[in-house]
Write a protein that holds these residues in place. Structure first.
Motif, PDB file in Angstrom:
ATOM      1  N   LEU A 111       0.200   3.770  -9.557  1.00 37.51           N
ATOM      2  CA  LEU A 111      -0.525   2.509  -9.389  1.00 37.51           C
ATOM      3  C   LEU A 111      -0.606   1.842 -10.754  1.00 37.51           C
ATOM      4  CD1 LEU A 111      -2.329   0.543  -7.709  1.00 37.51           C
ATOM      5  CD2 LEU A 111      -4.276   1.953  -8.413  1.00 37.51           C
ATOM      6  N   GLU A 115      -6.344  -4.184 -11.229  1.00 38.14           N
ATOM      7  CA  GLU A 115      -5.558  -3.775 -10.054  1.00 38.14           C
ATOM      8  C   GLU A 115      -4.640  -4.889  -9.567  1.00 38.14           C
ATOM      9  OE1 GLU A 115      -8.895  -4.050  -9.889  1.00 38.14           O
ATOM     10  OE2 GLU A 115      -9.582  -2.009 -10.324  1.00 38.14           O
ATOM     11  N   VAL A 164      -2.481  -4.419  -6.235  1.00 39.16           N
ATOM     12  CA  VAL A 164      -2.212  -3.010  -5.914  1.00 39.16           C
ATOM     13  C   VAL A 164      -0.700  -2.775  -5.841  1.00 39.16           C
ATOM     14  CG1 VAL A 164      -2.792  -1.057  -4.434  1.00 39.16           C
ATOM     15  CG2 VAL A 164      -4.336  -3.019  -4.551  1.00 39.16           C
ATOM     16  N   ASN A 207       5.193  -3.947  -4.268  1.00 45.49           N
ATOM     17  CA  ASN A 207       3.945  -4.436  -3.679  1.00 45.49           C
ATOM     18  C   ASN A 207       4.303  -5.334  -2.501  1.00 45.49           C
ATOM     19  OD1 ASN A 207       1.993  -7.144  -3.927  1.00 45.49           O
ATOM     20  ND2 ASN A 207       0.894  -5.206  -3.841  1.00 45.49           N
TER      21      ASN A 207
END
Length: 458
Positions: free
Chosen positions: A268, A284, A309, A380
């Motif tokens: 991540l 994030e 994310v 993503n």
């Protein structure tokens, strides 16, 4: 003596007046000539409301043959048509506009199958396309369909927890579908579980963030499709193991990408970009403000794109495909491999430091003449969902990817902007103050000024 002097002065002033009049007339004649020959306009609005987009300029500027745009309306509605279509005609001498009064020439409207007033039809040789809406988006879209011909279809895979084109929630792809359709693509959902084969009419296959594993036959179908000259956009989220909706590792799909030279890392990405702080998002959501050199991103200079994310991508040495990184995170980014903790923190001592690539474009040699498989991988998928697609440059990026994948590079540009609502909203107190100033105070100041001037002269 005085009489002769007066006459001389009058003659002199008359000559001056005549000269000035001739100069003014000459300036007016030259200005009128230049205005007729060089039809130019200047848009002074703050949001360039009356300026055509880069895409329209590119499409019209690249015309190789004459195009006729017919506008059908009553005489009372012609002004609105001229305001827009004259701007197209100013871009190129190959654009010719015909304004048809449907009351005076109903036979032309009937021949063009016109069912409503205010309709535009683009004619290129024997091909005709009606604009779906009478605005820049509609006119340019009809022009593109006329130039390209044929139907282009985006097939969105479903059945393994991907974003759905019929889902109107923040996680859905309904905005994706609407946007892509406006760019003259047909959008449909397909299931590789029901039949492990990509339909022949798919121009581009979209894998939109599957949360479940792809079975091997489905992966084999994707591989066969792309390596045979097909085009695919693959958006893969990090395999988070938190919450009710865990995201699988999807080993079969990532193994296929490995064969092509792209490694989708199981991490991540967290980016402490100062720009993110200004926008008000956390680490994030990596924000991208600089891009590499590639047709997909060349026109995104000055635009920011966001990827909530995301996972990082790596290009392997000796790749089977010709690969190009499209963009990467900032130097302040880190990648954490702890995907089981709900509380995610950056640990510089353990986490890998960036920058990290978030998107890669690849081309595969099929061995056939004039045939090339193309794919784009993004770490993503939520950037293209309803919750984030409208963020800054995300829409342009999505369309640029689809245009490159479908070999429509000449259409890659910044799309027509949505018109901003620039109305001023006033409270009741503000409205009353404005009305008092404009209707009473300002006129009273003018009247008092006039009275004072009259009084002083008196």
């Amino acid at each position: 003596m005085n009489t002769e002097w007066v006459k001389a002065r009058q003659t002199k002033y008359a000559a001056y007046a005549t000269t000035y009049i001739l100069i003014i007339l000459a300036v007016l004649v030259v200005a009128n000539f230049l205005a007729n020959r060089y039809n130019k306009a200047f848009d002074a609005t703050a949001n360039k409301r009356f300026t055509l987009s880069d895409q329209t300029r590119k499409v019209v500027g690249d015309l190789k043959q004459d195009v006729k745009i017919q506008y059908f309306d009553q005489a009372t509605g012609m002004t609105a048509g001229k305001d827009l279509l004259d701007r197209y005609a100013m871009l190129s001498p190959k654009v010719h506009v015909e304004y048809v009064d449907i009351l005076k020439k109903p036979q032309l409207a009937r021949a063009a199958n016109i069912s409503r007033e205010g309709t535009a039809v683009v004619n290129l040789g024997t091909k005709k396309e009606e604009a779906k809406t009478f605005d820049e988006e509609g006119i340019t879209g009809a022009l593109i369909r006329t130039l390209k011909g044929g139907e282009r279809t985006v097939c969105v895979a479903s059945g393994s927890g991907e974003h759905r084109i019929d889902d109107t929630t923040s996680d859905g792809f309904t905005d994706f579908q609407t946007l892509v359709q406006k760019d003259n693509y047909k959008v449909k959902s397909i299931s590789l579980l029901e039949k492990a084969e990509v339909p022949a009419d798919c121009t581009v296959l979209v894998i939109g963030g599957p949360s479940g594993d792809y079975i091997q036959p489905a992966v084999d179908a994707i591989k066969k499709y792309v390596e045979g000259g097909g085009r695919a956009l693959l958006m893969l989220d990090p395999p988070l193991k938190i919450g009710r909706k865990e995201i699988s590792d999807n080993d079969a799909l990532t193994a296929m990408l490995n064969e092509w030279g792209v490694s989708a890392e199981k991490n991540l990405v967290l980016d402490d970009n100062p720009v993110s702080q200004l926008v008000g998002v956390g680490p994030e959501v990596p924000l991208i403000t600089s891009y590499e050199s590639h047709p997909i991103v060349n026109d995104l200079a000055g635009k920011a794109t966001g990827f909530p994310v995301a996972r990082s991508l790596e290009i392997k040495d000796g790749a089977k495909a010709k690969l190009t990184k499209l963009f990467a995170t900032s130097k302040n980014s880190f990648a954490t491999y702890d995907l089981h903790s709900a509380e995610i923190k950056v640990d510089p001592a353990k986490d890998k430091k960036g920058p990290f690539a978030l998107a890669v474009a690849g081309a595969l040699d099929t061995g056939k003449q004039n045939s090339q498989g193309r794919f784009v991988v993004v770490g993503n998928s939520r950037w293209a969902s309803n919750s984030f697609l409208r963020f800054n440059g995300n829409r342009n990026l999505l369309l640029n990817m689809l245009n490159w994948l479908s070999s429509d590079e000449d259409l890659i540009s910044i799309r027509p902007k949505e018109q901003e609502d620039r109305r001023i909203n006033l409270t009741r107190a503000q409205f009353l103050t404005l009305r008092a100033v404009s209707q009473f105070i300002l006129p009273l100041i003018v009247v008092l000024g006039g009275v004072m001037v009259w009084w002083r002269r008196r």
